[in-house]
Design a protein around this motif. Structure first.
Motif, short mmCIF file in Angstrom:
data_model
loop_
_atom_site.label_atom_id
_atom_site.label_comp_id
_atom_site.label_asym_id
_atom_site.label_seq_id
_atom_site.Cartn_x
_atom_site.Cartn_y
_atom_site.Cartn_z
N ASN A 56 0.81 -1.23 0.00
CA ASN A 56 0.00 0.00 0.00
C ASN A 56 0.84 1.27 0.00
N SER A 57 1.95 1.26 -0.75
CA SER A 57 2.80 2.45 -0.81
C SER A 57 2.96 2.90 -2.26
N PRO A 58 2.66 4.19 -2.53
CA PRO A 58 2.85 4.71 -3.89
C PRO A 58 4.25 5.26 -4.12
N ARG A 59 5.16 5.02 -3.15
CA ARG A 59 6.47 5.69 -3.20
C ARG A 59 7.25 5.39 -4.47
N LEU A 60 7.14 4.16 -5.00
CA LEU A 60 7.87 3.80 -6.22
C LEU A 60 7.46 4.73 -7.36
N PHE A 61 6.17 4.88 -7.57
CA PHE A 61 5.69 5.70 -8.69
C PHE A 61 6.00 7.18 -8.47
N VAL A 62 5.69 7.66 -7.26
CA VAL A 62 5.83 9.09 -6.98
C VAL A 62 7.29 9.53 -7.02
N SER A 63 8.18 8.77 -6.40
CA SER A 63 9.57 9.20 -6.30
C SER A 63 10.28 9.16 -7.66
N VAL A 64 10.10 8.09 -8.42
CA VAL A 64 10.78 8.00 -9.72
C VAL A 64 10.28 9.08 -10.66
N GLN A 65 8.96 9.30 -10.69
CA GLN A 65 8.42 10.34 -11.58
C GLN A 65 8.89 11.73 -11.16
N ALA A 66 8.97 11.99 -9.85
CA ALA A 66 9.40 13.31 -9.37
C ALA A 66 10.86 13.57 -9.71
N VAL A 67 11.71 12.58 -9.51
CA VAL A 67 13.14 12.77 -9.78
C VAL A 67 13.38 12.88 -11.29
N PHE A 68 12.71 12.06 -12.08
CA PHE A 68 12.86 12.14 -13.53
C PHE A 68 12.40 13.51 -14.05
N ARG A 69 11.30 14.02 -13.51
CA ARG A 69 10.81 15.34 -13.92
C ARG A 69 11.84 16.42 -13.58
N SER A 70 12.43 16.31 -12.40
CA SER A 70 13.46 17.28 -12.00
C SER A 70 14.69 17.18 -12.91
N TYR A 71 15.08 15.97 -13.25
CA TYR A 71 16.23 15.78 -14.15
C TYR A 71 15.96 16.44 -15.50
N GLU A 72 14.76 16.23 -16.03
CA GLU A 72 14.42 16.77 -17.35
C GLU A 72 14.40 18.29 -17.38
N LEU A 87 27.55 19.83 -8.69
CA LEU A 87 26.14 20.12 -8.45
C LEU A 87 25.38 19.79 -9.74
N PHE A 88 24.58 18.72 -9.71
CA PHE A 88 23.88 18.26 -10.91
C PHE A 88 22.51 18.90 -11.09
N GLY A 89 22.04 19.62 -10.08
CA GLY A 89 20.81 20.38 -10.22
C GLY A 89 19.53 19.63 -9.94
N VAL A 90 19.60 18.31 -9.81
CA VAL A 90 18.39 17.51 -9.62
C VAL A 90 18.00 17.52 -8.14
N ASP A 91 16.75 17.90 -7.90
CA ASP A 91 16.29 17.98 -6.52
C ASP A 91 14.84 17.51 -6.47
N ALA A 92 14.50 16.72 -5.49
CA ALA A 92 13.13 16.22 -5.36
C ALA A 92 12.85 15.89 -3.91
N VAL A 93 11.61 16.10 -3.51
CA VAL A 93 11.17 15.74 -2.16
C VAL A 93 10.45 14.40 -2.25
N VAL A 94 10.99 13.39 -1.61
CA VAL A 94 10.41 12.05 -1.64
C VAL A 94 9.80 11.76 -0.29
N GLU A 95 8.48 11.57 -0.28
CA GLU A 95 7.78 11.32 0.98
C GLU A 95 7.94 9.85 1.39
N GLU A 96 7.60 9.58 2.63
CA GLU A 96 7.51 8.21 3.15
C GLU A 96 8.85 7.49 3.08
#
Length: 334
Positions: free
Chosen positions: A110-126, A256-265
């Protein structure tokens, strides 16, 4: 050079999976590699440069997927040996002219962390490519001021800098920051270049037909450019060279690669999820086994597993093959 975000690697020694300078792990998630090792539990590490997956059974079974190779991240329905029919993360990639598909099924209940974290970091990278990629004629100057990146600091703004890319040269201005050097032409703001320290190969002062010039050579991965600049007055050149050289050295020690994301849980500590990485006490022998990369080739626009059908050649029930594909042609691939 930096390859971690630009390559895909399969089944590498632990030293290749080690974090490089400036690489940050955002989260660790227990997942199944449903595409290549269905039924195999492992740890997915999401960093600011790549996705790393290591099998819990054998640390030699692993993946390194650079974010620069990723073309799409989506959620789809798959059949997992560990969870049955379930939603999984599908990562579509392209590397060296081939398309690969990676499917990861979260084993955290019951954790969405896989979907949320990968999508957030990939979006930040892009959206932070200017930290990492050389850019010509970009929308980086507005009203003769630099459009700043997050966490970027301007250390110097130098007038009277001539770009020597044409016979007559073009008068412009330098912005020297903590992550890059930017030049733009005073008469045309869109005539500009942004040179990240990540893509610098060398910087020197040389003689040219225009006199003493600052020469910046970039890496092959960024196009292998040789960019020349002249300072007016010329005695500013040595100071500019020293300043850029120093900032480049400081940056290289802690990029400093510039990629930043807040990953919950988050798990309480990385050790809760981490698989210890150590050299296996085994001898690796050459064999005729299937190359690991073949397990991940993308199957066109396939979204769901096809229904099983009886195959007379094999005497088994198998997933229905793509139109125009036969068992014989699949054996020819090997």
């Amino acid at each position: 050079g930096i390859w971690q975000d630009r390559e895909i690697k399969f089944d590498q020694p632990p030293s290749v999976l080690a974090m490089r300078k400036g690489e940050i792990a955002f989260t660790y998630i227990t997942v199944e590699d449903t595409k290549g090792n269905n039924g195999d539990r492992g740890i997915l590490t999401v960093t600011n440069l790549r996705l790393l997956w290591t099998s819990s059974k054998n640390s030699r079974t692993n993946l390194s997927i650079g974010f620069s190779c990723v073309t799409n991240v989506a959620i789809r329905l798959v059949t997992s040996k560990l969870k049955g029919s379930t939603q999984a993360l599908c990562v579509m990639t392209r590397f060296n002219g081939a398309r690969f598909e990676f499917i990861f099924t979260s084993l955290v209940k019951n954790s969405p962390r896989l979907f949320v974290s990968v999508q957030a970091v990939f979006r930040s990278y892009e959206t932070t490519k200017l930290y990492r990629d050389l850019k010509l004629r970009g929308a980086i100057i507005q009203d003769k001021e630099l459009v700043m990146l997050p966490n970027e600091q301007i250390y110097n703004k130098v007038n009277g800098i001539w770009n020597l890319s044409s016979d007559q040269g073009n008068l412009g201005q330098f912005f020297i920051t903590n992550v890059r050097v930017v030049w733009f032409a005073l008469l045309a703001e869109n005539f500009n270049v942004s040179i990240p320290y990540l893509q610098m190969k060398s910087i020197n002062v040389r003689n040219s037909k225009f006199g003493q010039a600052l020469v910046i050579e970039t890496t092959q991965g960024s196009g292998g450019y040789i960019l020349g600049f002249r300072a007016d007055p010329v005695d500013h050149l040595e100071t500019i060279y020293q300043e850029i050289s120093h900032l480049w050295q400081v940056f290289s020690k802690n990029p400093l690669f510039g990629v930043d994301a807040v990953v919950e849980e988050q798990p309480e500590t990385p050790q809760e999820a981490m698989v210890p990485r150590h050299e296996d006490d085994v001898e690796i022998l050459d064999s005729d086994e299937l190359e690991p990369c073949l397990l991940y080739y993308a199957d066109g626009d396939k979204e769901l597993d096809r229904e099983p059908v009886y195959n007379t050649d094999l005497g088994l029930a198998v997933e229905r093959l793509k139109e125009g594909t036969t068992v014989a042609t699949l054996w020819n691939i090997l």
